[in-house]
Design a protein around this motif. Structure first.
Motif, PDB file in Angstrom:
ATOM      1  N   PHE A 120      12.236  27.511  36.815  1.00 37.33           N
ATOM      2  CA  PHE A 120      11.563  28.490  35.968  1.00 37.33           C
ATOM      3  C   PHE A 120      11.474  29.809  36.722  1.00 37.33           C
ATOM      4  O   PHE A 120      11.584  29.854  37.938  1.00 37.33           O
ATOM      5  CB  PHE A 120      10.159  28.016  35.574  1.00 37.33           C
ATOM      6  CG  PHE A 120       9.229  27.911  36.751  1.00 37.33           C
ATOM      7  CD1 PHE A 120       8.468  28.985  37.156  1.00 37.33           C
ATOM      8  CD2 PHE A 120       9.135  26.738  37.474  1.00 37.33           C
ATOM      9  CE1 PHE A 120       7.631  28.897  38.261  1.00 37.33           C
ATOM     10  CE2 PHE A 120       8.300  26.634  38.568  1.00 37.33           C
ATOM     11  CZ  PHE A 120       7.549  27.721  38.960  1.00 37.33           C
ATOM     12  N   PHE A 121      11.295  30.885  35.968  1.00 32.77           N
ATOM     13  CA  PHE A 121      10.986  32.201  36.516  1.00 32.77           C
ATOM     14  C   PHE A 121       9.699  32.653  35.844  1.00 32.77           C
ATOM     15  O   PHE A 121       9.424  32.253  34.713  1.00 32.77           O
ATOM     16  CB  PHE A 121      12.054  33.250  36.180  1.00 32.77           C
ATOM     17  CG  PHE A 121      13.419  32.983  36.744  1.00 32.77           C
ATOM     18  CD1 PHE A 121      13.622  32.258  37.897  1.00 32.77           C
ATOM     19  CD2 PHE A 121      14.537  33.482  36.098  1.00 32.77           C
ATOM     20  CE1 PHE A 121      14.889  32.030  38.399  1.00 32.77           C
ATOM     21  CE2 PHE A 121      15.804  33.267  36.588  1.00 32.77           C
ATOM     22  CZ  PHE A 121      15.978  32.542  37.746  1.00 32.77           C
ATOM     23  N   ILE A 122       8.950  33.508  36.515  1.00 40.37           N
ATOM     24  CA  ILE A 122       7.853  34.195  35.859  1.00 40.37           C
ATOM     25  C   ILE A 122       8.338  35.616  35.616  1.00 40.37           C
ATOM     26  O   ILE A 122       8.780  36.295  36.538  1.00 40.37           O
ATOM     27  CB  ILE A 122       6.574  34.208  36.712  1.00 40.37           C
ATOM     28  CG1 ILE A 122       6.066  32.788  36.927  1.00 40.37           C
ATOM     29  CG2 ILE A 122       5.504  35.055  36.023  1.00 40.37           C
ATOM     30  CD1 ILE A 122       4.826  32.708  37.771  1.00 40.37           C
ATOM     31  N   SER A 123       8.275  36.036  34.378  1.00 36.25           N
ATOM     32  CA  SER A 123       8.679  37.387  34.008  1.00 36.25           C
ATOM     33  C   SER A 123       7.436  38.265  33.977  1.00 36.25           C
ATOM     34  O   SER A 123       6.503  38.011  33.215  1.00 36.25           O
ATOM     35  CB  SER A 123       9.344  37.370  32.629  1.00 36.25           C
ATOM     36  OG  SER A 123       9.660  38.691  32.229  1.00 36.25           O
ATOM     37  N   LEU A 124       7.427  39.295  34.820  1.00 37.49           N
ATOM     38  CA  LEU A 124       6.321  40.241  34.893  1.00 37.49           C
ATOM     39  C   LEU A 124       6.821  41.571  34.359  1.00 37.49           C
ATOM     40  O   LEU A 124       7.679  42.196  34.972  1.00 37.49           O
ATOM     41  CB  LEU A 124       5.840  40.377  36.336  1.00 37.49           C
ATOM     42  CG  LEU A 124       4.731  41.385  36.581  1.00 37.49           C
ATOM     43  CD1 LEU A 124       3.448  40.921  35.905  1.00 37.49           C
ATOM     44  CD2 LEU A 124       4.516  41.581  38.060  1.00 37.49           C
TER      45      LEU A 124
ATOM     46  N   LEU B 170      12.616  38.476  42.873  1.00 40.13           N
ATOM     47  CA  LEU B 170      12.296  37.981  44.212  1.00 40.13           C
ATOM     48  C   LEU B 170      11.737  36.577  44.124  1.00 40.13           C
ATOM     49  O   LEU B 170      11.238  36.152  43.083  1.00 40.13           O
ATOM     50  CB  LEU B 170      11.325  38.906  44.935  1.00 40.13           C
ATOM     51  CG  LEU B 170       9.936  39.173  44.340  1.00 40.13           C
ATOM     52  CD1 LEU B 170       8.958  38.041  44.606  1.00 40.13           C
ATOM     53  CD2 LEU B 170       9.383  40.465  44.911  1.00 40.13           C
ATOM     54  N   LYS B 171      11.846  35.869  45.237  1.00 37.68           N
ATOM     55  CA  LYS B 171      11.231  34.546  45.370  1.00 37.68           C
ATOM     56  C   LYS B 171      10.085  34.723  46.358  1.00 37.68           C
ATOM     57  O   LYS B 171      10.304  35.060  47.526  1.00 37.68           O
ATOM     58  CB  LYS B 171      12.234  33.525  45.891  1.00 37.68           C
ATOM     59  CG  LYS B 171      11.673  32.107  45.937  1.00 37.68           C
ATOM     60  CD  LYS B 171      12.709  31.091  46.333  1.00 37.68           C
ATOM     61  CE  LYS B 171      13.570  30.785  45.134  1.00 37.68           C
ATOM     62  NZ  LYS B 171      14.386  29.575  45.302  1.00 37.68           N
ATOM     63  N   ASP B 172       8.854  34.540  45.865  1.00 40.49           N
ATOM     64  CA  ASP B 172       7.697  34.792  46.722  1.00 40.49           C
ATOM     65  C   ASP B 172       7.555  33.720  47.799  1.00 40.49           C
ATOM     66  O   ASP B 172       8.319  32.758  47.851  1.00 40.49           O
ATOM     67  CB  ASP B 172       6.420  34.977  45.895  1.00 40.49           C
ATOM     68  CG  ASP B 172       5.855  33.692  45.292  1.00 40.49           C
ATOM     69  OD1 ASP B 172       6.181  32.586  45.752  1.00 40.49           O
ATOM     70  OD2 ASP B 172       5.057  33.807  44.342  1.00 40.49           O
ATOM     71  N   ARG B 173       6.579  33.907  48.659  1.00 40.83           N
ATOM     72  CA  ARG B 173       6.431  33.012  49.812  1.00 40.83           C
ATOM     73  C   ARG B 173       6.053  31.597  49.427  1.00 40.83           C
ATOM     74  O   ARG B 173       6.060  30.706  50.273  1.00 40.83           O
ATOM     75  CB  ARG B 173       5.427  33.601  50.791  1.00 40.83           C
ATOM     76  CG  ARG B 173       4.028  33.727  50.235  1.00 40.83           C
ATOM     77  CD  ARG B 173       3.153  34.455  51.230  1.00 40.83           C
ATOM     78  NE  ARG B 173       1.783  34.496  50.773  1.00 40.83           N
ATOM     79  CZ  ARG B 173       0.946  35.429  51.146  1.00 40.83           C
ATOM     80  NH1 ARG B 173       1.337  36.388  51.965  1.00 40.83           N
ATOM     81  NH2 ARG B 173      -0.284  35.405  50.718  1.00 40.83           N
ATOM     82  N   PHE B 174       5.755  31.360  48.141  1.00 35.87           N
ATOM     83  CA  PHE B 174       5.463  30.011  47.662  1.00 35.87           C
ATOM     84  C   PHE B 174       6.650  29.400  46.921  1.00 35.87           C
ATOM     85  O   PHE B 174       6.539  28.328  46.349  1.00 35.87           O
ATOM     86  CB  PHE B 174       4.224  30.019  46.755  1.00 35.87           C
ATOM     87  CG  PHE B 174       2.985  30.410  47.506  1.00 35.87           C
ATOM     88  CD1 PHE B 174       2.339  29.510  48.338  1.00 35.87           C
ATOM     89  CD2 PHE B 174       2.497  31.693  47.409  1.00 35.87           C
ATOM     90  CE1 PHE B 174       1.213  29.885  49.051  1.00 35.87           C
ATOM     91  CE2 PHE B 174       1.363  32.073  48.119  1.00 35.87           C
ATOM     92  CZ  PHE B 174       0.725  31.177  48.943  1.00 35.87           C
TER      93      PHE B 174
ATOM     94  N   ALA C  13       8.355  37.573  50.889  1.00 37.97           N
ATOM     95  CA  ALA C  13       9.279  37.097  49.850  1.00 37.97           C
ATOM     96  C   ALA C  13      10.731  37.268  50.258  1.00 37.97           C
ATOM     97  O   ALA C  13      11.052  38.014  51.180  1.00 37.97           O
ATOM     98  CB  ALA C  13       9.039  37.868  48.549  1.00 37.97           C
ATOM     99  N   THR C  14      11.609  36.590  49.531  1.00 37.83           N
ATOM    100  CA  THR C  14      13.046  36.804  49.630  1.00 37.83           C
ATOM    101  C   THR C  14      13.456  37.618  48.412  1.00 37.83           C
ATOM    102  O   THR C  14      13.280  37.166  47.274  1.00 37.83           O
ATOM    103  CB  THR C  14      13.811  35.456  49.619  1.00 37.83           C
ATOM    104  OG1 THR C  14      13.363  34.683  50.731  1.00 37.83           O
ATOM    105  CG2 THR C  14      15.311  35.673  49.690  1.00 37.83           C
ATOM    106  N   VAL C  15      13.949  38.812  48.641  1.00 38.30           N
ATOM    107  CA  VAL C  15      14.363  39.667  47.533  1.00 38.30           C
ATOM    108  C   VAL C  15      15.745  39.218  47.075  1.00 38.30           C
ATOM    109  O   VAL C  15      16.702  39.233  47.840  1.00 38.30           O
ATOM    110  CB  VAL C  15      14.367  41.157  47.937  1.00 38.30           C
ATOM    111  CG1 VAL C  15      14.935  42.027  46.821  1.00 38.30           C
ATOM    112  CG2 VAL C  15      12.952  41.606  48.310  1.00 38.30           C
TER     113      VAL C  15
END
Length: 141
Positions: free
Chosen positions: A81-85, A122-126, A104-106
């Motif tokens: 899944f992705f979260i769309s902001l 990006l993929k955040d630190r979680f 994060a990893t951009v």
């Protein structure tokens, strides 16, 4: 009547830290109920983990999370899944991007895209992937 869809994130022991992090990005209030609070402790080592948690801000941001107990299967998966902001202004989106990008990893730097004035991923630190953009009208011409 109105209906809201809220992203519910599943973790293995990181729900509280993730909710605290998202509150630091978006503001609002964090609510957590532990397995102990709910009287649903099946493994004493997990009593303080989050059975239900939420961050809710006045600006409309909401995310829920919990720690999947060890007796249940859990796999973070890959691209599950992705979260769309989506924000209305570049300033708003850029501010959230700056906060989310800590640790994060951009995957795609925040910048102009064919379909939006600003877009990034990006993929955040979680390990949660965020797709961030400025809302714009669609022009099919």
């Amino acid at each position: 009547m109105s209906v809201n869809a809220v992203t519910h994130l599943n973790f293995r022991g990181d729900a509280r830290a993730a909710l605290t992090f998202y509150q630091s990005v978006f503001g609002g209030d964090v609510i957590t109920i532990t397995y102990e609070d709910a009287g649903n402790v099946q493994d004493p080592s997990e009593a303080d983990q989050v059975m239900w948690g939420q961050v809710a801000s006045g600006g409309g941001f909401r995310v829920m999370a919990y720690d999947v107990p060890s007796h249940l299967p859990w796999n973070q998966g890959e691209n599950a899944f992705f979260i769309s902001l989506r924000g209305e202004t570049a300033e708003e989106v850029t501010a959230y991007w700056g906060k989310l990008s800590g640790g994060a990893t951009v995957l795609r730097p925040l910048g102009p895209a064919q379909w939006a004035p600003l877009y990034g991923m990006l993929k955040d630190r979680f390990g949660v992937t965020w797709v961030v953009d400025v809302v714009s009208g669609y022009d099919a011409s």
